[in-house]
Write an enzyme that holds these catalytic residues in place. Sequence first.
Site, PDB file in Angstrom:
ATOM      1  N   CYS A  26       0.854  -1.188   0.000  1.00 34.28           N
ATOM      2  CA  CYS A  26       0.000   0.000   0.000  1.00 34.28           C
ATOM      3  C   CYS A  26       0.893   1.242   0.000  1.00 34.28           C
ATOM      4  O   CYS A  26       1.960   1.256   0.603  1.00 34.28           O
ATOM      5  CB  CYS A  26      -0.943   0.107   1.194  1.00 34.28           C
ATOM      6  SG  CYS A  26      -2.096  -1.261   1.316  1.00 34.28           S
ATOM      7  N   ARG A  32       3.468  -0.088  -5.108  1.00 30.02           N
ATOM      8  CA  ARG A  32       3.276  -0.686  -3.784  1.00 30.02           C
ATOM      9  C   ARG A  32       1.954  -1.443  -3.656  1.00 30.02           C
ATOM     10  O   ARG A  32       1.695  -2.104  -2.640  1.00 30.02           O
ATOM     11  CB  ARG A  32       3.316   0.399  -2.705  1.00 30.02           C
ATOM     12  CG  ARG A  32       4.607   1.183  -2.689  1.00 30.02           C
ATOM     13  CD  ARG A  32       4.557   2.266  -1.649  1.00 30.02           C
ATOM     14  NE  ARG A  32       4.554   1.716  -0.312  1.00 30.02           N
ATOM     15  CZ  ARG A  32       5.639   1.414   0.385  1.00 30.02           C
ATOM     16  NH1 ARG A  32       6.819   1.650  -0.126  1.00 30.02           N
ATOM     17  NH2 ARG A  32       5.558   0.904   1.577  1.00 30.02           N
ATOM     18  N   TRP A  55      -2.879  -2.581  -1.669  1.00 29.18           N
ATOM     19  CA  TRP A  55      -2.606  -3.993  -1.916  1.00 29.18           C
ATOM     20  C   TRP A  55      -3.392  -4.721  -0.838  1.00 29.18           C
ATOM     21  O   TRP A  55      -3.092  -4.625   0.341  1.00 29.18           O
ATOM     22  CB  TRP A  55      -1.113  -4.285  -1.789  1.00 29.18           C
ATOM     23  CG  TRP A  55      -0.748  -5.673  -2.219  1.00 29.18           C
ATOM     24  CD1 TRP A  55      -0.528  -6.102  -3.487  1.00 29.18           C
ATOM     25  CD2 TRP A  55      -0.548  -6.815  -1.360  1.00 29.18           C
ATOM     26  NE1 TRP A  55      -0.207  -7.443  -3.482  1.00 29.18           N
ATOM     27  CE2 TRP A  55      -0.213  -7.908  -2.196  1.00 29.18           C
ATOM     28  CE3 TRP A  55      -0.622  -7.025   0.011  1.00 29.18           C
ATOM     29  CZ2 TRP A  55       0.044  -9.177  -1.700  1.00 29.18           C
ATOM     30  CZ3 TRP A  55      -0.365  -8.300   0.511  1.00 29.18           C
ATOM     31  CH2 TRP A  55      -0.035  -9.357  -0.349  1.00 29.18           C
ATOM     32  N   ASN A  68      -1.152   2.104   5.825  1.00 26.55           N
ATOM     33  CA  ASN A  68      -0.322   1.049   5.233  1.00 26.55           C
ATOM     34  C   ASN A  68       0.166   0.168   6.382  1.00 26.55           C
ATOM     35  O   ASN A  68       0.705   0.691   7.361  1.00 26.55           O
ATOM     36  CB  ASN A  68       0.863   1.703   4.506  1.00 26.55           C
ATOM     37  CG  ASN A  68       1.956   0.713   4.118  1.00 26.55           C
ATOM     38  OD1 ASN A  68       3.123   1.072   4.065  1.00 26.55           O
ATOM     39  ND2 ASN A  68       1.595  -0.512   3.846  1.00 26.55           N
ATOM     40  N   GLY A  69      -0.052  -1.135   6.266  1.00 26.45           N
ATOM     41  CA  GLY A  69       0.386  -2.058   7.317  1.00 26.45           C
ATOM     42  C   GLY A  69      -0.748  -2.998   7.689  1.00 26.45           C
ATOM     43  O   GLY A  69      -1.730  -3.118   6.947  1.00 26.45           O
ATOM     44  N   GLU A 128      17.054 -16.863  -9.989  1.00 28.43           N
ATOM     45  CA  GLU A 128      16.630 -15.485 -10.242  1.00 28.43           C
ATOM     46  C   GLU A 128      15.952 -15.379 -11.624  1.00 28.43           C
ATOM     47  O   GLU A 128      14.924 -14.712 -11.775  1.00 28.43           O
ATOM     48  CB  GLU A 128      17.846 -14.556 -10.132  1.00 28.43           C
ATOM     49  CG  GLU A 128      17.631 -13.106 -10.491  1.00 28.43           C
ATOM     50  CD  GLU A 128      16.562 -12.394  -9.660  1.00 28.43           C
ATOM     51  OE1 GLU A 128      16.089 -12.941  -8.657  1.00 28.43           O
ATOM     52  OE2 GLU A 128      16.183 -11.274 -10.063  1.00 28.43           O
ATOM     53  N   LYS A 175      12.070 -14.214 -12.192  1.00 27.31           N
ATOM     54  CA  LYS A 175      11.683 -13.082 -13.060  1.00 27.31           C
ATOM     55  C   LYS A 175      10.570 -13.480 -14.018  1.00 27.31           C
ATOM     56  O   LYS A 175       9.604 -12.755 -14.188  1.00 27.31           O
ATOM     57  CB  LYS A 175      12.861 -12.613 -13.894  1.00 27.31           C
ATOM     58  CG  LYS A 175      13.870 -11.651 -13.468  1.00 27.31           C
ATOM     59  CD  LYS A 175      13.598 -10.400 -12.778  1.00 27.31           C
ATOM     60  CE  LYS A 175      13.064 -10.535 -11.383  1.00 27.31           C
ATOM     61  NZ  LYS A 175      13.908 -10.055 -10.334  1.00 27.31           N
ATOM     62  N   GLU A 180       7.239 -14.145 -12.266  1.00 22.58           N
ATOM     63  CA  GLU A 180       6.684 -12.923 -11.694  1.00 22.58           C
ATOM     64  C   GLU A 180       5.999 -12.040 -12.733  1.00 22.58           C
ATOM     65  O   GLU A 180       4.914 -11.517 -12.486  1.00 22.58           O
ATOM     66  CB  GLU A 180       7.871 -12.177 -11.070  1.00 22.58           C
ATOM     67  CG  GLU A 180       7.561 -10.940 -10.322  1.00 22.58           C
ATOM     68  CD  GLU A 180       8.825 -10.339  -9.705  1.00 22.58           C
ATOM     69  OE1 GLU A 180       9.939 -10.577 -10.216  1.00 22.58           O
ATOM     70  OE2 GLU A 180       8.679  -9.626  -8.711  1.00 22.58           O
ATOM     71  N   HIS A 221      17.567 -36.323 -11.044  1.00 22.62           N
ATOM     72  CA  HIS A 221      16.903 -36.816  -9.832  1.00 22.62           C
ATOM     73  C   HIS A 221      15.433 -36.415  -9.797  1.00 22.62           C
ATOM     74  O   HIS A 221      14.800 -36.463  -8.749  1.00 22.62           O
ATOM     75  CB  HIS A 221      17.630 -36.309  -8.587  1.00 22.62           C
ATOM     76  CG  HIS A 221      19.047 -36.780  -8.522  1.00 22.62           C
ATOM     77  ND1 HIS A 221      19.400 -38.076  -8.229  1.00 22.62           N
ATOM     78  CD2 HIS A 221      20.210 -36.128  -8.782  1.00 22.62           C
ATOM     79  CE1 HIS A 221      20.720 -38.206  -8.282  1.00 22.62           C
ATOM     80  NE2 HIS A 221      21.229 -37.038  -8.620  1.00 22.62           N
ATOM     81  N   LYS A 224       5.608  -4.060  -4.727  1.00 23.06           N
ATOM     82  CA  LYS A 224       7.070  -3.907  -4.709  1.00 23.06           C
ATOM     83  C   LYS A 224       7.649  -4.101  -3.314  1.00 23.06           C
ATOM     84  O   LYS A 224       8.674  -4.731  -3.147  1.00 23.06           O
ATOM     85  CB  LYS A 224       7.404  -2.501  -5.225  1.00 23.06           C
ATOM     86  CG  LYS A 224       8.877  -2.162  -5.234  1.00 23.06           C
ATOM     87  CD  LYS A 224       9.517  -2.649  -6.497  1.00 23.06           C
ATOM     88  CE  LYS A 224      10.996  -2.355  -6.554  1.00 23.06           C
ATOM     89  NZ  LYS A 224      11.680  -3.342  -7.402  1.00 23.06           N
TER      90      LYS A 224
HETATM   91  O1  M6R Z   1      12.836  -4.738  -1.003  1.00 26.05           O
HETATM   92  P1  M6R Z   1      13.390  -6.119  -0.870  1.00 26.05           P
HETATM   93  O2  M6R Z   1      14.678  -6.291  -1.615  1.00 26.05           O
HETATM   94  O3  M6R Z   1      13.534  -6.557   0.551  1.00 26.05           O
HETATM   95  O4  M6R Z   1      12.322  -7.059  -1.557  1.00 26.05           O
HETATM   96  C1  M6R Z   1      12.478  -8.453  -1.506  1.00 26.05           C
HETATM   97  C2  M6R Z   1      11.564  -9.145  -2.485  1.00 26.05           C
HETATM   98  O5  M6R Z   1      10.229  -8.860  -2.212  1.00 26.05           O
HETATM   99  C3  M6R Z   1      11.871  -8.739  -3.920  1.00 26.05           C
HETATM  100  O6  M6R Z   1      13.199  -8.969  -4.250  1.00 26.05           O
HETATM  101  C4  M6R Z   1      10.969  -9.522  -4.914  1.00 26.05           C
HETATM  102  O7  M6R Z   1      11.294 -10.861  -4.884  1.00 26.05           O
HETATM  103  C5  M6R Z   1      11.123  -8.936  -6.301  1.00 26.05           C
HETATM  104  N1  M6R Z   1       9.861  -8.433  -6.748  1.00 26.05           N
HETATM  105  C6  M6R Z   1      11.577  -9.901  -7.334  1.00 26.05           C
HETATM  106  O8  M6R Z   1      11.731  -9.300  -8.576  1.00 26.05           O
END
Ligand code: M6R
Length: 609
Positions: free
Chosen positions: A2, A27, A74, A100-101, A482, A486, A489, A505, A604
Amino acid sequence: MCGIVGYIGKREACPILIDGLKRLEYRGYDSAGIAVLNCGGIDIRKSIGKLKALECAIEGCAPKGTVGIGHTRWATHGRPSDENAHPHSDCSGQITVVHNGIIENYAELKSRLIAEGHAFASETDTEVAAHLIEQYYDGDLAKAVRSAARELEGSFALVVIARDEPDHIVAARRHSPLVIGLGEGECFLASDVAAFLKHTRRVIYVDDDNIVVVSRGGVGIFDLAGNPIDKEVSLVDWDAAMAERGGYEHFMLKEIHEQPRALRETMRGRLSSELDRVDLPGMNLSDEDIRRINRIVMIACGTAYHASMVGKYAIEELCRIPVEIDVASELRYRNPIIDDQTLAIVISQSGETIDTIVGLREAKEKGAKTLAITNVVGSMAARESDGVLYTYAGPEIAVASTKAYTTQLMVVYLIALYLAQIRGTLDPSRAAQLRAGLWELPGQAELILNDYSEVKRAAERYYCFNGFLYMARGINLASALEGALKIKEIAYIHAEGYAAGEMKHGPIAMIDPTFATIAIAVKSKTYDKILSNIKEVKARSGEVIAIANSHDTVIEDYADRIIRVPETEEILSPVLVAIPLQLMAYYVALGRSPNVDQPRNLAKTVTVE
Ligand code: M6R
């Protein structure tokens, strides 16, 4: 998650709030809303869906007034809907809040407030805050917010207005980010400086359990007992243009292209220009402290966790200190071995990820020295750690992390070289080779970004495949994970990152002609083994795209397609390998989703457990 904003000044609040929310949409984007104080009332507008829906709804009839608050959501408590969209009000329409929270004791408070006669209009935890403030309100909003904050449990950044107090906004914070922007005769409140950077770069970071009162004339900050607190004003060195798309179709593509600059900035002043040493005063550790360390624990989530995988490999290899890595959400529920000879390193782009912050606190409590690697100056991770090393990536707006990741890698390499330098664990000529290798990385990243037509061609072929398997060995296992993260996501395609040696395996059973394998086959100790793994996939009718070095001709007999990256030391190669994997995810996603920068179900910054 949020995003919240507040404005008080002489200008119309509505366009400033909407513009601020646009910059915070990363956010959360389930719904959006604003509330503006006008003519003795509070004009509230909200809409389910992205901010665009709210903009359409208020077009031609925007609320008028120079004081207002806003929110982009969010969803946690209550599905995305108009009713659950913020702002939320009390029974009388006196108090309006954005939040927010998560208010963890909301159920208990709600029952109590209902019993006392309050009527609720939403399913949110936030509405409880509005009614609780109403309960304490006797004409002094700051006092009522203070009393309510003492009763709230969990995390909150609250921005509150009262119908009868048009000359200020009150805010409170615990465990959720909140920053004040100071303008000329105006003040801003937001979850992130990006919301008001185009108006001011003078900011105050609000601490936990601070109550803030902003007016046109300035700011007052108080503790929960009402005592005034003096806070430092900081100058943000990002400018507004850095948070714009700058001609790129998406922030993600822009941010991928910013990596050479971001890597240079992150290295600057830390790797000497003569390349003869690394200096990291930000670690805030004496040479003696560094020699005492007998264990390192790295704590992070998501992409930042993958950076910690690279960190483990590099630090163990170069410094011979055992490194344990933990997904932050797991660390807190076990009993990790941490003591005063442990260095705990948290990695977090935002510096606000709640699981990571809790991990940091746990490590501190157990006596560890703590170090944050973060991109956000003044973030919680930065403020709560003994030392901080910033990644100078600039604002990262796309939900998918790109430049934050590669700059995190740059910092973990610098840490490994620095610790090795002080502990004398590395042969000087090897150390010199690695420093030279680091220095080359930004230029090599530029070469990749100058021509990635092969990535685009591959994406055109594979965007309709059912799945992707990323396989690698050694330090590039982090790259495989990673790369898979990506594409999951942003393209919503099932993908897995796997240790190539583990394929037989289990995962090799998935291989069929609609399942693409991306093999990371850059120069390494295990190059021949990866070639054999590629053969195994090919023998089962799988298609293989290899990420290989520029002059590798051997690979041509193995893979269906080859994406080239310049050659570097194996240990440094994850930085270069990351770039085509990011681009691949981006171009595959373009063919499948309109929301590359704001993928569904995500936000984010994850400030809830
Ligand atoms: O702000 P942060 O680096 O702590 O965030 C951690 C993860 O939420 C963040 O890296 C997330 O996995 C990304 N959206 C991946 O692209």
